[in-house]
Design a protein around this motif. Sequence first.
Motif, PDB file in Angstrom:
ATOM      1  N   CYS A  23      -6.839  -7.986  10.448  1.00 40.35           N
ATOM      2  CA  CYS A  23      -7.711  -9.344  10.009  1.00 40.35           C
ATOM      3  C   CYS A  23      -7.688 -10.216  11.232  1.00 40.35           C
ATOM      4  O   CYS A  23      -6.581 -10.501  11.941  1.00 40.35           O
ATOM      5  CB  CYS A  23      -7.041  -9.811   8.995  1.00 40.35           C
ATOM      6  N   ALA A  24      -8.661 -11.063  11.417  1.00 36.91           N
ATOM      7  CA  ALA A  24      -8.994 -11.961  12.366  1.00 36.91           C
ATOM      8  C   ALA A  24      -7.986 -13.004  12.432  1.00 36.91           C
ATOM      9  O   ALA A  24      -7.506 -13.498  13.266  1.00 36.91           O
ATOM     10  CB  ALA A  24     -10.459 -12.368  12.575  1.00 36.91           C
ATOM     11  N   ASP A  25      -7.782 -13.468  11.091  1.00 39.73           N
ATOM     12  CA  ASP A  25      -6.759 -14.469  10.989  1.00 39.73           C
ATOM     13  C   ASP A  25      -5.209 -14.090  10.696  1.00 39.73           C
ATOM     14  O   ASP A  25      -4.232 -14.867  11.180  1.00 39.73           O
ATOM     15  CB  ASP A  25      -7.074 -15.287   9.537  1.00 39.73           C
ATOM     16  N   CYS A  26      -5.049 -13.044   9.991  1.00 39.01           N
ATOM     17  CA  CYS A  26      -3.716 -12.575   9.752  1.00 39.01           C
ATOM     18  C   CYS A  26      -3.281 -11.673  10.653  1.00 39.01           C
ATOM     19  O   CYS A  26      -1.903 -11.427  10.741  1.00 39.01           O
ATOM     20  CB  CYS A  26      -3.384 -12.072   8.428  1.00 39.01           C
ATOM     21  N   GLY A  27      -3.734 -11.041  11.632  1.00 47.53           N
ATOM     22  CA  GLY A  27      -3.329  -9.903  12.716  1.00 47.53           C
ATOM     23  C   GLY A  27      -3.264  -8.732  11.599  1.00 47.53           C
ATOM     24  O   GLY A  27      -4.044  -8.369  11.168  1.00 47.53           O
ATOM     25  N   GLU A  28      -1.989  -7.906  12.278  1.00 44.65           N
ATOM     26  CA  GLU A  28      -1.975  -6.596  11.523  1.00 44.65           C
ATOM     27  C   GLU A  28      -1.381  -6.894  10.060  1.00 44.65           C
ATOM     28  O   GLU A  28      -0.287  -7.308   9.889  1.00 44.65           O
ATOM     29  CB  GLU A  28      -0.668  -5.775  12.169  1.00 44.65           C
ATOM     30  N   VAL A  29      -2.184  -6.495   9.183  1.00 48.51           N
ATOM     31  CA  VAL A  29      -1.654  -6.345   7.590  1.00 48.51           C
ATOM     32  C   VAL A  29      -1.496  -5.053   7.393  1.00 48.51           C
ATOM     33  O   VAL A  29      -2.383  -4.089   7.218  1.00 48.51           O
ATOM     34  CB  VAL A  29      -2.672  -7.164   6.754  1.00 48.51           C
ATOM     35  N   PRO A  30      -0.105  -4.752   6.751  1.00 44.70           N
ATOM     36  CA  PRO A  30       0.301  -3.314   6.225  1.00 44.70           C
ATOM     37  C   PRO A  30      -0.745  -3.411   4.753  1.00 44.70           C
ATOM     38  O   PRO A  30      -0.729  -4.018   4.034  1.00 44.70           O
ATOM     39  CB  PRO A  30       1.599  -3.364   5.845  1.00 44.70           C
ATOM     40  N   VAL A  31      -1.299  -1.912   4.825  1.00 43.67           N
ATOM     41  CA  VAL A  31      -1.823  -1.755   3.433  1.00 43.67           C
ATOM     42  C   VAL A  31      -0.904  -1.704   2.333  1.00 43.67           C
ATOM     43  O   VAL A  31       0.151  -1.021   2.426  1.00 43.67           O
ATOM     44  CB  VAL A  31      -2.415  -0.213   3.285  1.00 43.67           C
TER      45      VAL A  31
END
Length: 846
Positions: free
Chosen positions: A467-475
Amino acid sequence: PDVYDFAAIQAKWLPVWDELDPFRAGREGDTRPRKYVLDMFPYPSGDLHMGHAEAFGFGDIAARYWRHQGFDVLHPIGWDSFGLPAENAAIKRGTDPRTWTYANIEQQKRSFRQYAPSFDWSRELHTSDPEYYKWNQWLFLKMYEQGIAYRKAGQVNWCPNDQTVLANEQVVDGHCERCGAVVTKKALTQWYFRVTDYGDRLLDDLNQLEGAWPSKVVSMQRNWIGRSSGADVEFEIEGREGRVPVFTTRPDTLYGATFMVVAVDSDLAAELASGASDEVRRRFDDYLDSVRAESDIDRLATDRPKSGVFLERYAINPLNGERLPIWASDYVLADYGHGAIMAVPAHDQRDLDFARAFELPVRVVVDTNAPVTGVIPVIPLDEDGNPYVPDDLPPLDPASTGVALTGDGRLINSGPLDGLSKQNAIRRAIEILEERGTGRAAKNFRLRDWLISRQRFWGTPIPIIHCADCGEVPVPQEDLPVRLPDAAGLDLKPKGQSPLGAAEDWVNVACPNCGGAAKRDSDTMDTFVDSSWYYLRYLNAADDTQAFDPAQAEKWAPVDQYVGGVEHAILHLLYARFVTKVLFDLGYLSFTEPFTSLLNQGMVLMDGSKMSKSKGNLVEFASELAAHGTDALRVTLAFAGPPEDDIDWADVSPTGSAKFLARAWRISGEVTSNPDVEWKSGDASLRRITHRLLADAPALAEAYKFNVIVARLMELVNATRKAIDSGPGAGDAAVREAAEVTAMILDLFAPYTAEDMWQRLGYKPTVALVPWRKADRALLVEESVTAILQVDGKVRDRVEVSPKISADELERIARSTAGVVRAVGDREIVNVIVRAPKLVNIATRG
Ligand code: ANZ
Ligand code: ZN
């Protein structure tokens, strides 16, 4: 007449076994002790081949053996069904990798059915099923939470042919393990598992496996992990903030450092070059370009001319304040140690070659001619090959000889270290560095972190959203599995990026965190992730609530007997060992090594060479099976030699095996006594052969000497034949006993024939669950007699000997016993009378 028809016997028993389901493990209320016997699961690349027949044959011998020993044996099967070959085949045929893969699995299953390994089919798994790879994703996310899975940018191994990155382990001598293309380097951001954090444990725990794994595999693992000990030493660089660490195994040689070398492709080299003159910068850039295409193997080769660029900068030796010129070169690797070294040309060959190439100073700091207590000095040779007298000789001069002095000796030209031996100087140097805060003891591993992301379709999607805002986000766990999209409409051809990136509907998702537009990670996992924990999934393969059940793992795991090819000596075994330790740390397992013992079977060869279609020497499993039947094939493979050795198919005889089976089977039809016959009434000499086999076979089986057991079975069958034809006859109890034992042990190798024999002997199926008969001790004792040893008519000693001992042997023993030796003293022996096995009389004079 009684004709042995293997096809009829196979057709008869398969449905019976289906019905009885005798190999299902872990039934409710089963109180037998447990064994876990596992074969490395097959890759579905076509039908089974002779290599499978061999490996699965050996695994099945072990499984059946332990069942006869009264164990509840878990012997599962599944498929390692993700991977490049499926994808490549699909590209070639223009189909879905799924279609190809599952068709091959069906084919292999049909063959396995005929071949009849005693699998518990209820636990079948395929790693390419979402029900399986969901748990790869779970494992990944667990590791991500722990910081064990992480993403970093770096120079990675790149296969220009497969257009995908490779783990270091998949680069063999600079070539792609799969396709053989020369591997290059590419700057990419990739996912890694932090295996290096486990380096010490992966190494130290190998001690547990010593003796239970082939020693070759243990040492391959050791070398791969490659731990070396020494020190990190910090150098200041003139005109630069901060200090630069180097790793050295020889901190004792610090006073002999005459220059510093940084890896040409390291960040530090780029930084230093960027501040240099235009001329140096240009030379550096050209040099860097030329190095990019080289493999690490080439870079480290000692026999190639050294190359490098002087960066016009200087480092300061923290011990003596000397200025060391800084060079950039390819012989220092960016990703080993700290990517920079202190060069000690007098004592390191590669540094010496470099110094001689660029006329840099060489200073000897270890006098290798000076004897060191407790160490035998290596006597150096002069140019004519004559030894120097190692007394009062000046130290050798590597600058002129070109040979670095790597041996032990006494420190010289080294201030506070002078006079110390190498080992003591290493210790002292580390103390001094630690006192001054410019270094410390350190160790390094050859092992790198495991690069797990691949730019290919047919693998487990990495469960991360960018995500451009949150960076790496785990599913989130509840959204697993992240399923592969349909292959239809996707171009699977390798082009350097994952084909998944082009699956618009799939890749574009809402960020689980902020709901904004985000993209799925489009890489898939290395298939070695799948096989790193599959042995645990078998324990409850259908459970959709967890990857595996820790309580089941407690019951069954670790694997008691693992069987598979030596080609997995490094990668697969190392990764499985690593993941087991991770799961242990996470509290899911109570053990840290997955495979308690390991058998590496040899290869099946033809005329001494590897079989292949292109050589036209392929022996097809399917046609051999059709021609000789399962049992003859399995007996042939087991009888060919020790399982670790290669089998040359040109040297073996499936027809011979079939004849042996027919002989055994016919006997079972001739026995006339009833099952309740009194064993003890049987012929003692045949019984002795039967019971010796019962007594010896367990140790033989546990030492993998399956070929010896087959040979002993052949001997037993021959002896039984003789007893029927020219001995006590088919009605003797010993004949029945021998036939029953033959059937029970033959089950390890020839399950169909054994089952049929068992029925002909009057029993119900299945022979596979018949408990091992206890050997009758009374029939085993080699009788012995007491020999009387006399000297000049007086009894001087006694020895226990075999009743069959020869006169020579008995005399030899008699002459060496303590009592006789004492009585004879220095007198001359004039006569010896031997009455084997009872008496020896020695006459003396003097
Ligand atoms: C000074 C020295 C003096 C060294 C001497 C050896 C002998 P292993 O055993 O493989 O761990 N080294 C360190 N980092 C390196 C890198 N990134 N690329 C290439 N070489 C590197 O080797 C450790 C030794 O290899 C280190 O010890 C360093 O050279 C070199 F008489 O330091 B030594
Ligand atoms: Zn977001």
